[in-house]
Design a protein around this motif. Sequence first.
Motif, PDB file in Angstrom:
ATOM      1  N   LYS A  54      -5.475   1.126   4.932  1.00  0.00           N
ATOM      2  CA  LYS A  54      -6.957   0.673   4.162  1.00  0.00           C
ATOM      3  C   LYS A  54      -7.726   1.080   5.187  1.00  0.00           C
ATOM      4  O   LYS A  54      -9.001   1.300   4.978  1.00  0.00           O
ATOM      5  N   GLU A 114     -11.254   7.750  -2.240  1.00  0.00           N
ATOM      6  CA  GLU A 114     -11.674   7.084  -3.318  1.00  0.00           C
ATOM      7  C   GLU A 114     -12.088   7.685  -4.696  1.00  0.00           C
ATOM      8  O   GLU A 114     -11.457   7.230  -5.547  1.00  0.00           O
ATOM      9  N   GLN A 137       3.313  -2.103   2.195  1.00  0.00           N
ATOM     10  CA  GLN A 137       2.712  -1.647   1.309  1.00  0.00           C
ATOM     11  C   GLN A 137       1.227  -2.394   1.247  1.00  0.00           C
ATOM     12  O   GLN A 137       0.142  -1.699   1.027  1.00  0.00           O
ATOM     13  N   SER A 138       1.243  -3.764   1.624  1.00  0.00           N
ATOM     14  CA  SER A 138      -0.154  -4.443   1.870  1.00  0.00           C
ATOM     15  C   SER A 138      -1.067  -3.747   2.790  1.00  0.00           C
ATOM     16  O   SER A 138      -2.436  -3.977   2.873  1.00  0.00           O
ATOM     17  N   ILE A 141      -4.143   1.245   0.741  1.00  0.00           N
ATOM     18  CA  ILE A 141      -5.086   1.016  -0.448  1.00  0.00           C
ATOM     19  C   ILE A 141      -4.355   0.835  -1.450  1.00  0.00           C
ATOM     20  O   ILE A 141      -3.067   1.198  -1.826  1.00  0.00           O
ATOM     21  N   ASP A 142      -5.009   0.414  -2.450  1.00  0.00           N
ATOM     22  CA  ASP A 142      -4.637  -0.100  -3.650  1.00  0.00           C
ATOM     23  C   ASP A 142      -4.546   1.572  -4.569  1.00  0.00           C
ATOM     24  O   ASP A 142      -5.010   2.227  -4.356  1.00  0.00           O
ATOM     25  N   GLY A 143      -3.825   1.141  -5.581  1.00  0.00           N
ATOM     26  CA  GLY A 143      -3.567   2.499  -6.552  1.00  0.00           C
ATOM     27  C   GLY A 143      -2.454   3.480  -6.005  1.00  0.00           C
ATOM     28  O   GLY A 143      -2.165   4.663  -6.511  1.00  0.00           O
ATOM     29  N   GLU A 145       1.508   4.383  -5.561  1.00  0.00           N
ATOM     30  CA  GLU A 145       2.932   4.390  -5.963  1.00  0.00           C
ATOM     31  C   GLU A 145       3.735   4.318  -4.895  1.00  0.00           C
ATOM     32  O   GLU A 145       3.320   5.324  -3.872  1.00  0.00           O
TER      33      GLU A 145
END
Length: 164
Positions: A54, A114, A137-138, A141-143, A145
């Motif tokens: 992130k 992004e 994993q936290s 970034i989101d998205g 796998e």
Amino acid sequence: MLDAGDNTKKMTLIVTKGTLDWAYPPFILGTTAAALDVETTMFFTFYGLQLLKKDLDLKVSTLGNPAMEMPMGGMHMSMPNIMPMIPGVDRMATTMMKNLIKKKGVASIEDLREAAVEMEIKIIACQMTLDLFEIEQSDLIDGVEIGGAATWMEEATASDINLY
């Protein structure tokens, strides 16, 4: 494998480096492919996994990069291999590179990353690398796998283009 009637092209990229200069090729190639309707998968492993965090603080390393030149005052300044031994040189090279990127209007890695998510590029973070470097994993970034070499291999065997 692709169906005989399926014209969708597929591409996979393996991303193993996490410096600012090495972050650009996979993101540019990946987002360009996706923009051209190529189904794209990016597999981030070892130091490349840093690009999915992130919070990015990417740097340039002059070590082992004898081809590195930076435009300065209408000329090009080479970075001799001895330079990384001098404290602050990598930070200086990073600042110069970031300024050049901004001046030339090149998208940032954050923007390219992004775009990759928005373009639905399949982004796989290597499970073994997460475990090895104790990354959660936290932290990513989101998205993204989570998968391993077999996950990438499944994508690669069905792809027209595989880049490392």
